[in-house]
Design an enzyme around this catalytic site. Structure first.
Site, PDB file in Angstrom:
ATOM      1  N   ASN A  85       0.877  -1.175   0.000  1.00  0.00           N
ATOM      2  CA  ASN A  85       0.000   0.000   0.000  1.00  0.00           C
ATOM      3  C   ASN A  85       0.913   1.224   0.000  1.00  0.00           C
ATOM      4  O   ASN A  85       1.509   1.539   1.017  1.00  0.00           O
ATOM      5  CB  ASN A  85      -0.882  -0.049   1.263  1.00  0.00           C
ATOM      6  CG  ASN A  85      -1.694   1.225   1.464  1.00  0.00           C
ATOM      7  OD1 ASN A  85      -1.757   2.080   0.566  1.00  0.00           O
ATOM      8  ND2 ASN A  85      -2.309   1.347   2.624  1.00  0.00           N
ATOM      9  N   HIS A 139      -9.562   1.182   5.018  1.00  0.00           N
ATOM     10  CA  HIS A 139      -8.282   1.357   5.720  1.00  0.00           C
ATOM     11  C   HIS A 139      -8.476   2.313   6.900  1.00  0.00           C
ATOM     12  O   HIS A 139      -9.247   3.269   6.805  1.00  0.00           O
ATOM     13  CB  HIS A 139      -7.228   1.904   4.750  1.00  0.00           C
ATOM     14  CG  HIS A 139      -5.852   1.866   5.326  1.00  0.00           C
ATOM     15  ND1 HIS A 139      -5.399   2.826   6.206  1.00  0.00           N
ATOM     16  CD2 HIS A 139      -4.845   0.969   5.188  1.00  0.00           C
ATOM     17  CE1 HIS A 139      -4.157   2.508   6.573  1.00  0.00           C
ATOM     18  NE2 HIS A 139      -3.806   1.393   5.965  1.00  0.00           N
ATOM     19  N   GLU A 165      -5.351  -5.017  10.689  1.00  0.00           N
ATOM     20  CA  GLU A 165      -4.352  -3.977  10.895  1.00  0.00           C
ATOM     21  C   GLU A 165      -4.631  -3.240  12.192  1.00  0.00           C
ATOM     22  O   GLU A 165      -5.429  -2.285  12.200  1.00  0.00           O
ATOM     23  CB  GLU A 165      -4.390  -2.979   9.736  1.00  0.00           C
ATOM     24  CG  GLU A 165      -4.087  -3.587   8.391  1.00  0.00           C
ATOM     25  CD  GLU A 165      -3.492  -2.564   7.437  1.00  0.00           C
ATOM     26  OE1 GLU A 165      -2.425  -2.811   6.909  1.00  0.00           O
ATOM     27  OE2 GLU A 165      -4.105  -1.493   7.253  1.00  0.00           O
ATOM     28  N   GLY A 179       2.517   2.194  10.831  1.00  0.00           N
ATOM     29  CA  GLY A 179       3.462   3.296  10.692  1.00  0.00           C
ATOM     30  C   GLY A 179       4.193   3.664  11.984  1.00  0.00           C
ATOM     31  O   GLY A 179       4.840   4.700  12.062  1.00  0.00           O
ATOM     32  N   SER A 218       3.481  -2.126  10.365  1.00  0.00           N
ATOM     33  CA  SER A 218       4.939  -2.188  10.561  1.00  0.00           C
ATOM     34  C   SER A 218       5.533  -3.548  10.195  1.00  0.00           C
ATOM     35  O   SER A 218       6.404  -4.062  10.895  1.00  0.00           O
ATOM     36  CB  SER A 218       5.303  -1.788  12.003  1.00  0.00           C
ATOM     37  OG  SER A 218       4.884  -0.455  12.255  1.00  0.00           O
ATOM     38  N   LYS A 226       0.209   4.260  -0.253  1.00  0.00           N
ATOM     39  CA  LYS A 226      -0.420   5.446   0.380  1.00  0.00           C
ATOM     40  C   LYS A 226      -0.184   6.692  -0.485  1.00  0.00           C
ATOM     41  O   LYS A 226      -0.095   6.573  -1.699  1.00  0.00           O
ATOM     42  CB  LYS A 226       0.102   5.595   1.806  1.00  0.00           C
ATOM     43  CG  LYS A 226      -0.099   4.308   2.620  1.00  0.00           C
ATOM     44  CD  LYS A 226       0.076   4.487   4.096  1.00  0.00           C
ATOM     45  CE  LYS A 226      -0.166   3.154   4.800  1.00  0.00           C
ATOM     46  NZ  LYS A 226      -0.051   3.230   6.238  1.00  0.00           N
ATOM     47  N   GLU A 285      -6.784   4.660   8.003  1.00  0.00           N
ATOM     48  CA  GLU A 285      -6.539   6.081   7.707  1.00  0.00           C
ATOM     49  C   GLU A 285      -7.746   6.708   7.022  1.00  0.00           C
ATOM     50  O   GLU A 285      -8.038   7.884   7.229  1.00  0.00           O
ATOM     51  CB  GLU A 285      -5.261   6.221   6.850  1.00  0.00           C
ATOM     52  CG  GLU A 285      -4.014   5.966   7.686  1.00  0.00           C
ATOM     53  CD  GLU A 285      -2.822   5.423   6.915  1.00  0.00           C
ATOM     54  OE1 GLU A 285      -2.803   5.504   5.663  1.00  0.00           O
ATOM     55  OE2 GLU A 285      -1.899   4.898   7.577  1.00  0.00           O
TER      56      GLU A 285
HETATM   57  P1  PGA Z   1       2.849   0.304   7.660  1.00  0.00           P
HETATM   58  O1  PGA Z   1       1.372   0.480   7.047  1.00  0.00           O
HETATM   59  O2  PGA Z   1       3.415  -0.955   7.071  1.00  0.00           O
HETATM   60  O3  PGA Z   1       3.594   1.536   7.234  1.00  0.00           O
HETATM   61  O4  PGA Z   1       2.699   0.208   9.131  1.00  0.00           O
HETATM   62  C1  PGA Z   1       0.529  -0.627   6.881  1.00  0.00           C
HETATM   63  C2  PGA Z   1      -0.787  -0.195   6.290  1.00  0.00           C
HETATM   64  O5  PGA Z   1      -1.310   0.863   6.678  1.00  0.00           O
HETATM   65  O6  PGA Z   1      -1.357  -0.881   5.424  1.00  0.00           O
END
Ligand code: PGA
Length: 257
Positions: free
Chosen positions: A9, A95, A167, A173, A213, A11, A97
């Site tokens: 992803n 997601h 997640e 992140g 992460s 982003k 976010e």
């Molecule tokens: P990350 O994000 O690997 O940077 O923690 C994962 C995600 O949001 O899909």
């Protein structure tokens, strides 16, 4: 057997030139790798350029979001029809976010899932609890409720392509990956929920990714767990070498090449 599936992803990152370079590196490293299903989800304007680079590989290209309406006066939105017309394979739905910064509700997530299924995409439905919810001991209830509400009204036939991404919001992140045991415990709750609601063989067949992460250094410990079938990778999907390592270590952990 569930085929492991690792999806990047990207982003809101990269320019056109950077995306093409990254796609080329991924093609070089993973273009013929077959033990894991691989996908990347670039930002909308970069999708077609990335597809062009990956066209002669099995690596699928997806979108990070879409609107649930067919078309019309929804300034700034992107429809399933548009994504279908350019050959998108995956669509990430719900997601955290999107839920946090763009007010996506369980109801909106359900509608998007319905549209994604109607158009034949492989939906990657994201669920996960916040740190506050986990500290209050509510993580199982929160995730089950997100699943219940997103999947309400669908049949197992309709949902056969579904991928779930667990997640935990506190792991995204932050560098704080869930331990393999914590992740496995939630994955088994998710699978039990699917089995109970849609039947054992359906629940058994659905792939559940872990996200938050994920790194080359922690992927093997996660992937050896029974109910962890892949990863949704944010930060490390922007580095071709690290992303390829994550994919290949996933394959090895599941007994592939
Ligand atoms: P990350 O994000 O690997 O940077 O923690 C994962 C995600 O949001 O899909």
């Amino acid at each position: 057997m569930r085929k492991p599936v690792v999806v990047g992803n990207w982003k809101m990152n990269l320019t056109l030139g950077q995306a093409v370079l990254l796609a080329r590196e991924i093609r070089l490293r993973l273009g013929t790798y077959d033990s894991v299903e691989v996908g990347v989800c670039p930002p909308f304007p970069l999708i077609t350029a990335v597809q062009a680079v990956l066209s002669d590989t099995k690596i699928g290209v997806g979108a990070q979001n879409m609107h649930y309406e067919r078309n019309g006066a929804f300034t700034g939105e992107v429809s399933a029809e548009m994504l279908k017309s350019i050959g998108v394979k995956y669509v990430i739905i719900g997601h955290s976010e999107r839920r946090k910064y763009f007010g996506e509700t369980d109801e909106g997530v359900r509608k998007k899932l319905g549209t994604a299924l109607d158009y034949g995409f492989v939906p990657i439905l994201c669920v996960g609890e916040t740190l506050e919810e986990r500290e209050a001991g509510k993580e199982n209830d929160v995730v089950v409720k997100q699943m219940e509400s997103a999947l309400e009204g669908f049949s197992s036939t309709h949902l056969h392509n579904l991928i779930i991404a667990y997640e935990p919001v506190w792991a995204i992140g932050t560098g704080k990956t869930a331990t393999p045991e914590t992740a496995q415990s939630m994955h088994s709750i998710i699978r039990e929920f699917l089995m109970k609601k849609f039947g054992a063989s359906f629940g058994y067949s659905i792939r559940i990714q872990y996200g938050g992460s994920v790194r080359p250094e922690n992927i093997s410990g996660l992937m050896v767990k029974e109910d962890i079938d892949g990863a949704l990778v944010g930060g490390d999907s922007l580095n071709g070498e690290r992303f390829a390592e994550i994919v290949m270590r996933s394959g090895t952990a599941k007994g592939g090449k």
